[in-house]
Design a protein around this motif. Structure first.
Motif, short mmCIF file in Angstrom:
data_model
loop_
_atom_site.label_atom_id
_atom_site.label_comp_id
_atom_site.label_asym_id
_atom_site.label_seq_id
_atom_site.Cartn_x
_atom_site.Cartn_y
_atom_site.Cartn_z
N CYS A 13 0.57 -1.43 -0.16
CA CYS A 13 -0.18 0.29 -0.37
C CYS A 13 0.75 1.25 0.26
CB CYS A 13 -0.85 0.20 1.31
SG CYS A 13 -1.63 -1.35 1.62
N SER A 14 0.31 2.29 -0.96
CA SER A 14 1.79 3.59 -0.64
C SER A 14 1.30 4.65 0.63
CB SER A 14 1.33 4.35 -2.44
OG SER A 14 1.47 5.72 -1.68
N ALA A 15 1.57 5.12 1.18
CA ALA A 15 1.27 5.63 2.69
C ALA A 15 0.33 6.46 2.53
CB ALA A 15 2.79 5.76 3.37
N TYR A 16 0.41 7.51 1.56
CA TYR A 16 0.12 8.28 1.02
C TYR A 16 -0.93 8.26 0.49
CZ TYR A 16 4.03 11.86 2.27
OH TYR A 16 4.72 13.09 2.62
N LEU A 17 -1.27 6.90 -0.91
CA LEU A 17 -2.90 7.27 -1.29
C LEU A 17 -3.04 6.21 0.21
CD1 LEU A 17 -3.35 6.67 -3.55
CD2 LEU A 17 -3.38 3.73 -3.42
N GLY A 18 -2.80 6.19 1.15
CA GLY A 18 -3.75 6.01 2.46
C GLY A 18 -3.91 7.15 3.73
N VAL A 75 -0.40 0.33 9.45
CA VAL A 75 -0.94 1.27 8.84
C VAL A 75 -0.88 3.10 9.14
CG1 VAL A 75 -2.01 1.48 11.53
CG2 VAL A 75 -3.46 2.17 9.26
N PRO A 76 -0.90 3.62 8.05
CA PRO A 76 -0.59 5.49 8.02
C PRO A 76 -1.53 6.27 8.87
CG PRO A 76 -1.60 4.58 6.12
CD PRO A 76 -1.47 3.60 6.71
N VAL A 77 -0.53 6.34 10.07
CA VAL A 77 -1.63 7.37 11.35
C VAL A 77 -1.47 8.57 10.03
CG1 VAL A 77 -1.51 8.49 12.88
CG2 VAL A 77 -1.15 5.95 12.77
N ARG A 78 -0.41 9.10 9.77
CA ARG A 78 -0.44 10.30 9.19
C ARG A 78 0.59 10.31 7.52
NH1 ARG A 78 2.47 14.80 13.27
NH2 ARG A 78 4.23 13.32 14.23
N ALA A 114 11.61 15.39 0.72
CA ALA A 114 11.69 14.15 1.82
C ALA A 114 10.00 14.17 1.88
CB ALA A 114 11.92 14.46 2.80
N LEU A 115 9.67 12.49 1.73
CA LEU A 115 8.39 12.15 1.28
C LEU A 115 8.39 11.56 3.61
CD1 LEU A 115 7.53 9.94 -0.86
CD2 LEU A 115 7.58 12.31 -1.04
N VAL A 116 7.16 11.79 4.17
CA VAL A 116 7.95 11.43 5.87
C VAL A 116 5.82 11.25 5.64
CG1 VAL A 116 7.43 13.08 8.08
CG2 VAL A 116 8.62 13.39 6.90
N CYS A 117 6.64 10.13 6.63
CA CYS A 117 4.91 9.55 7.32
C CYS A 117 4.39 8.98 8.34
CB CYS A 117 4.21 8.35 6.40
SG CYS A 117 4.90 6.52 6.02
N GLU A 118 3.84 8.99 9.64
CA GLU A 118 4.12 8.13 10.35
C GLU A 118 3.30 6.81 10.02
OE1 GLU A 118 3.90 9.29 15.10
OE2 GLU A 118 2.03 9.72 14.11
N LEU A 119 3.83 5.55 10.31
CA LEU A 119 2.75 4.41 10.57
C LEU A 119 2.77 3.57 11.84
CD1 LEU A 119 5.01 3.07 7.58
CD2 LEU A 119 3.20 3.81 7.67
N ALA A 120 2.24 3.19 12.25
CA ALA A 120 1.80 1.77 13.11
C ALA A 120 1.16 0.68 12.66
CB ALA A 120 0.64 3.23 13.99
N PHE A 121 1.29 -0.18 14.35
CA PHE A 121 1.70 -2.19 13.83
C PHE A 121 0.08 -1.64 14.11
CE2 PHE A 121 5.99 -1.31 14.92
CZ PHE A 121 7.08 -2.38 14.28
#
Length: 467
Positions: free
Chosen positions: A386-391, A428-431, A458-465
Motif C-alpha cells: 500500500c502506498s502511504a500517501y495513497l492511504g 497502517v498510516p496514521v499521518r 522528503a516523503l514523511v509518514c507516521e506508521l503504526a503496527f
C-alpha cells in the motif's frame, strides 16, 4: 489564527464602534475581512490536526505579551511550510501505541549536483553548497521527529553519520558499484530500534547496472519495555511483584533503493524492482512474516506500468512499451497537468498510461532482465503493498487525482513524483506530511532553495503496527 488574537489585543487603537465585537463574533460575521485567519482555518480543516477550542485559540493578548511575541511568518514562509494530513480512519492518534516516523529522502549527491549544472542554472550557487545543505537536511529531519531515515544519493556518508549521531541515530551505508560515487543509507533512532540483520543487493551481479538496494531488519523497542524496567525496580521493594516482560516483539523489514534513471531501459528498471521486492519478501518470511516497508527514488511516475506493478503485484510486460515502463519519457514539466487553484481537476497530474491491447516486442535478453526467467512475460511479487500517501487523503493543492503527491522532485528539466513509501498491510498510516503546492515550487524556480536542501522533497509518514 494568531492574527485574530492580535486584532483583539489591539482593540484599544481601533475605532470605538469596533469594540463591541468579540473575537469570535468577528470570525463568524466578517470572515471576508480577515483573510489570513481564514487561510489558516482552511489548512487546519484540511490536515485534520486536532487543536484547542476556539475560545482558547482566540484569546486576547495584553500589550506586555505582545512585546515578547515571536515575529509573525511572512506569507511566503507560511505557504512554503508543509502540513500534516491525518488518516480519517485514525482520527485519534492515541489509538495506536507503537508508532514510528519514516522518512525517504533523495538528498542530492554532491558529485551529481556538480556534474549536471544544466539542471540547476536557476538555483543560486550558494544553495548548492554541501556545507549549507547538510545543515538544512539535518534541521529538516529533526523537525519531523524521524524514527527511520532512508536516504538516496548519499556521497558524504561520514558527514551525515557524524551529524545524525548527535541526534541519537545509527546507520549503515551501501555505495553503488562501478564509477558512481553515491549510494544509499538507512538510519534509525537508537532508542526506538535495534538492528537485527542487514544485507545489500548489488544489481550488477544480475546484469542490471550499478544501482544497489539495502535491506535491514529492525526490532522495535516498545514502550512496554520501559514499563518492565520500572516493574523490576519496584520488585526490589516488594519481591512478590512479578516482572512483566515486553508484551510485544515487533520487527520490520526496511528496504531502501535508488532505481536506474535511464527512461529507455524499462527492462532493467523492472528487473531491479523485481529483485528488490523478492528479497524483501524472503526476509519477511525468514523473520516470521514481519511487516515490510519499501522506500526510495524509483525513477517512475505514479501513472506508469512500474507503479502498477508495485500496487497490483503483477504486470504483463507485453502490454507495455519498454521505453514507457517508468512513464518518464512523456513526463517533462511542460506535459504535467496540475489541479487548478480552485481544486478542480481534469485528469491525474501526469498523462494516464492505458495498456494497449496489442503486444509490444521484447527481445529475449530484455525479457530475461525484466522477469528473471527465460521466455516469461508476466511479472509477479508476493508483497501486498500500500502506498502511504495513497492511504491518507490530502490537499488538492499537493496531490494528483490518484492520491499521490503532485511533485517530489523539481529542477529545470523535471517536475513530478518519483519517490515513494510503500508498506504491507500489517502497518497502517496514521499521518503523512504533504509536499509543497506546485505554484510555490515554481516560484522558487527550482530546488534546492533557501529553505530546502535538495532537489527532492522528503516523503514523511507516521506508521503504526496494527493491533
Amino acid at each position: 489564527m494568531k492574527q485574530l488574537g492580535r486584532m483583539e489585543g489591539n482593540g484599544d487603537v481601533r475605532p470605538p464602534k469596533r469594540k463591541r465585537y468579540s473575537v469570535n463574533t468577528e470570525v463568524e460575521q466578517q470572515p471576508h475581512k480577515i483573510r489570513r485567519g481564514r487561510v489558516e482555518f482552511e489548512t487546519e480543516t484540511l490536515t485534520r490536526e486536532p487543536g484547542p477550542s476556539l475560545s482558547t485559540r482566540f484569546q486576547a493578548l495584553s500589550p506586555l505579551s505582545r512585546r515578547h511575541r515571536k515575529p509573525q511568518q511572512s506569507r511566503d514562509e507560511r505557504e512554503s511550510s508543509r502540513q500534516w494530513a491525518f488518516s480519517p480512519c485514525n482520527s485519534s492518534t492515541s489509538t495506536y501505541k507503537d508508532k514510528f516516523v519514516v522518512v525517504s529522502y533523495n538528498i542530492l549527491g554532491v558529485e551529481n549536483a556538480s556534474k549536471h549544472p544544466d539542471l540547476y542554472y536557476k538555483v543560486p550557487p550558494r544553495f548548492l553548497e554541501w556545507g549549507r545543505r547538510k545543515k538544512l537536511i539535518r534541521k529538516e529531519i529533526n523537525r519531523y521527529n524521524a524514527s527511520i531515515m532512508c536516504l538516496q544519493e548519499v556521497d558524504r556518508f561520514d558527514d551525515l553519520a557524524h551529524l545524525f549521531q548527535k541526534d541519537g541515530f545509527e546507520g549503515v551505508y551501501k555505495a553503488r558499484t562501478g564509477e558512481a560515487s553515491d549510494g544509499c543509507a538507512i538510519f534509525w533512532k537508537k532508542e526506538m530500534f535495534s538492528l537485527l540483520h542487514q544485507e545489500n543487493i548489488e544489481f550488477q551481479s544480475f546484469g542490471l547496472r550499478n544501482n544497489v538496494a539495502q535491506l535491514c531488519v529492525l526490532k522495535h523497542i516498545v514502550a512496554t519495555c520501559v514499563e518492565s524496567k520500572q516493574n523490576q525496580l519496584e520488585s526490589e521493594i516488594t519481591p512478590q511483584t512479578s516482572v512483566s516482560p515486553c508484551t510485544q516483539n515487533r520487527s520490520v523489514v526496511i528496504g531502501n533503493t535508488h532505481v536506474l534513471f535511464n527512461p529507455n531501459r524499462g527492462d532493467i528498471k523492472l528487473g531491479q524492482v523485481r529483485l528488490f521486492l523478492e528479497k524483501a519478501h524472503e526476509l519477511s518470511q525468514e523473520w516470521g512474516s514481519i511487516p515490510v516497508i519499501i522506500s526510495g527514488d524509483l525513477n517512475s511516475i505514479p501513472q506508469s506500468p512500474m507503479y502498477q506493478f508495485l500496487a497490483s503485484s503483477e504486470l504483463d510486460i507485453r502490454l507495455h512499451n519498454r521505453r514507457h515502463i517508468s512513464g518518464q519519457v512523456d513526463s517533462g514539466s511542460e506535459n504535467i497537468s496540475f489541479r487548478s487553484q480552485n481544486g478542480k481537476a481534469s485528469r491525474c497530474s501526469i498523462r494516464k498510461y492505458i495498456s494497449r491491447p496489442s503486444q509490444y516486442i521484447w527481445n529475449e535478453e530484455e525479457v530475461r532482465l525484466a522477469t528473471g526467467i527465460e521466455g516469461a512475460t508476466r511479472l509477479q511479487h508476493h508483497l501486498k503493498l500500500c502506498s502511504a500517501y495513497l492511504g491518507v487523503p490530502g490537499s488538492c493543492r499537493t496531490r494528483d487525482r490518484c492520491g499521490e503527491p503532485l511533485a517530489t522532485s523539481y529542477h529545470s528539466k523535471f517536475m513530478g513524483t518519483v519517490d515513494y513509501i510503500w508498506h504491507t498491510e500489517e502497518l497502517v498510516p496514521v499521518r503523512v506530511l504533504e509536499t509543497l503546492p506546485v505554484n510555490i515550487l515554481r516560484r522558487n524556480g527550482g530546488l534546492p532553495s533557501k529553505k530546502w536542501g535538495s532537489d527532492h522533497l522528503a516523503l514523511v509518514c507516521e506508521l503504526a503496527f496494527r493491533k
